[in-house]
Design an enzyme around this catalytic site. Structure first.
Site, mmCIF file in Angstrom:
data_model
loop_
_atom_site.group_PDB
_atom_site.id
_atom_site.type_symbol
_atom_site.label_atom_id
_atom_site.label_comp_id
_atom_site.label_asym_id
_atom_site.label_seq_id
_atom_site.Cartn_x
_atom_site.Cartn_y
_atom_site.Cartn_z
ATOM 1 N N TRP A 171 -87.678 -21.976 -36.555
ATOM 2 C CA TRP A 171 -87.150 -23.340 -36.649
ATOM 3 C C TRP A 171 -87.450 -23.851 -38.054
ATOM 4 O O TRP A 171 -88.565 -23.730 -38.534
ATOM 5 C CB TRP A 171 -87.797 -24.286 -35.621
ATOM 6 C CG TRP A 171 -87.443 -25.708 -35.942
ATOM 7 C CD1 TRP A 171 -86.235 -26.305 -35.790
ATOM 8 C CD2 TRP A 171 -88.306 -26.693 -36.546
ATOM 9 N NE1 TRP A 171 -86.279 -27.594 -36.262
ATOM 10 C CE2 TRP A 171 -87.528 -27.857 -36.724
ATOM 11 C CE3 TRP A 171 -89.649 -26.692 -36.954
ATOM 12 C CZ2 TRP A 171 -88.058 -29.027 -37.297
ATOM 13 C CZ3 TRP A 171 -90.180 -27.849 -37.523
ATOM 14 C CH2 TRP A 171 -89.378 -29.005 -37.675
ATOM 15 N N ASP B 261 -84.349 -26.476 -27.386
ATOM 16 C CA ASP B 261 -85.458 -27.419 -27.167
ATOM 17 C C ASP B 261 -84.793 -28.670 -26.611
ATOM 18 O O ASP B 261 -83.873 -29.219 -27.234
ATOM 19 C CB ASP B 261 -86.145 -27.689 -28.513
ATOM 20 C CG ASP B 261 -87.278 -28.701 -28.434
ATOM 21 O OD1 ASP B 261 -87.077 -29.773 -27.811
ATOM 22 O OD2 ASP B 261 -88.342 -28.456 -29.022
HETATM 23 C C1 RNT Z 1 -89.491 -29.250 -34.045
HETATM 24 C C2 RNT Z 1 -89.319 -28.071 -33.164
HETATM 25 C C3 RNT Z 1 -90.359 -27.005 -33.302
HETATM 26 C C4 RNT Z 1 -91.769 -27.539 -33.443
HETATM 27 C C5 RNT Z 1 -92.855 -26.506 -33.299
HETATM 28 C C6 RNT Z 1 -94.159 -27.018 -33.772
HETATM 29 O O1 RNT Z 1 -88.631 -30.259 -33.769
HETATM 30 O O2 RNT Z 1 -89.228 -28.482 -31.840
HETATM 31 O O3 RNT Z 1 -90.254 -26.121 -32.249
HETATM 32 O O4 RNT Z 1 -92.007 -28.559 -32.512
HETATM 33 O O5 RNT Z 1 -92.481 -25.361 -33.911
HETATM 34 ZN ZN ZN Z 2 -89.245 -26.990 -30.330
#
Ligand code: RNT
Ligand code: ZN
Length: 416
Positions: free
Chosen positions: A182, A256
């Site tokens: 990410w 996500d």
């Molecule tokens: C950020 C993403 C990512 C992070 C983590 C810490 O918006 O969701 O996954 O939260 O990698």
């Molecule tokens: Zn995330």
């Protein structure tokens, strides 16, 4: 008491055609990747700087982990209160250096994570991994999409290093390592060119993936996003970019559920993704008005997500990880609450007469479908959950919280 109540509940579910014993057996098999970063507000060990990248952990609850030893102790405490066997999800920023040693992100090596491997081996658990493209002087605004070739190369090297570390995890621990990419790259205001940053990101990913690695051992994922703080107008790694890149390059899409517009739901995306992908990955979180990363609750959307996984027989195809960071409450409790809630949501879905409900839908009997879906909500689900905890040897109901209070008093509050 728990057993008696369970026996009665089991019969009530059996009357619906649901096998509670099977549900308990199925849930026992589910492993969730618990994110290490809830324990220290996404601080990590490789720098003292602020959390950047358009994400934020708000709150000032005492007792956050400051060292690898403290974080490991807190993870142990959390895992001891969560039924089942799970994985721990690490970020590259959680490298553990020897006294006087330090390596920048582009030069990280497996040895910097050896202590984590020892930790995982001792507990018989697996590790997942994430390159850290934020909280670093070279991640001012752009990483893998940077117009500055030197910066871009630095982060490409970081990505490559992380693939090697992920393969090391998989080989040492005898189970695949999920490595999620990410990047926070984006623009606060309206860009003049939306294409070039994405073209550079695409090329950077191609370079990272050109590393020789075992695709059965390292499951590389790409996580999209809609916006971040200070990056409101344009996100390089948008949903279309990430889903298309993943599909074309044989890596996994990671969704996500804080990364979409507020009325868009990941539960509805799961079945579509399952039709076109062998595996997908999730970051389960709770967005409150924005990508706030609140603790996962046993709420409607978490239950819907779980239903889509369970009733589509996709428990082995959806890689589950949690992603939130709440600094306003006891952090160990935040882990336990979120992990147990994800498990509860899965159990709730397993205790649903999915075939029968589907038949009602196909028949067009929407009235009975609504009646059944609503009545199911007050079935003795809790009795089955308590039995699951009892069999797993972890505290039932809210009893686990006493242990959190004891740990807070004896350990967390002494960290000053
Ligand atoms: C950020 C993403 C990512 C992070 C983590 C810490 O918006 O969701 O996954 O939260 O990698
Ligand atoms: Zn995330």
């Amino acid at each position: 008491m728990t057993q008696q109540r369970y026996e009665q509940a089991k019969q009530q579910y059996a009357a619906l055609g649901v096998d509670a014993e099977q549900a308990l057996r199925d849930l026992e098999q589910v492993s969730i990747s618990m994110h290490c970063w809830q324990g220290d507000d996404v601080q990590g060990f490789d720098s003292k700087g602020p959390l950047t990248g358009g994400i934020q952990a708000t709150g000032n609850y005492p007792g956050k982990a400051r060292t690898p030893q403290e974080l490991m102790a807190d993870i142990d405490k959390a895992l001891s209160l969560i039924p089942g066997k799970h994985k721990v999800n690490l970020h590259a920023s959680y490298a553990i250096f020897e006294e006087g040693e330090w390596a920048d992100r582009n030069e990280l090596e497996p040895k910097h994570f050896q202590k984590w491997v020892e930790f995982a081996k001792e507990r018989g658990i697996g590790l997942d991994f994430n390159p850290t493209f934020f909280s670093h002087p070279k991640a001012a605004q752009f990483t893998l999409s940077s117009p500055d070739e030197e910066i871009r190369k630095f982060w490409i090297d970081h990505g490559k290093a992380c693939i090697r570390i992920s393969q090391y995890f998989a080989e040492e621990l005898g189970q695949p390592c999920v490595m999620n990419i990410w990047i926070p790259d984006g623009y606060k205001d309206i860009p003049a060119d939306r294409l070039s940053p994405r073209a550079r990101f695409k090329d950077s990913l191609d370079q990272i993936l050109s590393v020789d690695y075992d695709r059965d051992k390292v499951l590389v994922c790409l996580e999209s996003k809609v916006f971040g703080i200070g990056l409101e107008s344009y996100t390089v790694g948008s949903s279309e970019f990430c889903v298309n890149y993943a599909a074309k390059n044989g890596i996994l899409s990671l969704m996500d559920n804080g990364h979409y517009h507020p009325t868009e739901v990941v539960s509805d995306k799961i079945p579509s993704m399952l039709l076109f992908n062998d595996k997908i990955a999730l970051h389960v979180t709770r967005p409150v008005r924005w990508d706030s990363d609140h603790v996962v609750l046993f709420d409607d959307e978490t239950r819907e997500i779980a239903k889509e996984i369970v009733r589509n027989d996709a428990l082995n195809r959806v890689l589950l990880a949690l992603d939130y960071f709440d600094a306003s409450i006891n952090r160990v409790s935040a882990w336990v609450t979120g992990m147990r809630n994800m498990q509860k949501a899965l159990l709730y879905a397993m205790l649903t007469p999915n075939k029968e409900l589907r038949a009602l839908q196909d028949k067009g009997d929407y009235t009975r479908l609504m009646v059944m879906q609503e009545e199911l909500k007050t079935y003795p689900f809790g009795d089955v959950w308590n039995e699951f905890c009892r069999r797993a040897g972890v505290p039932e109901k809210e009893d686990w919280y006493q242990e959190i209070q004891r740990y807070e008093r004896d350990v967390l509050l002494k960290r000053v």
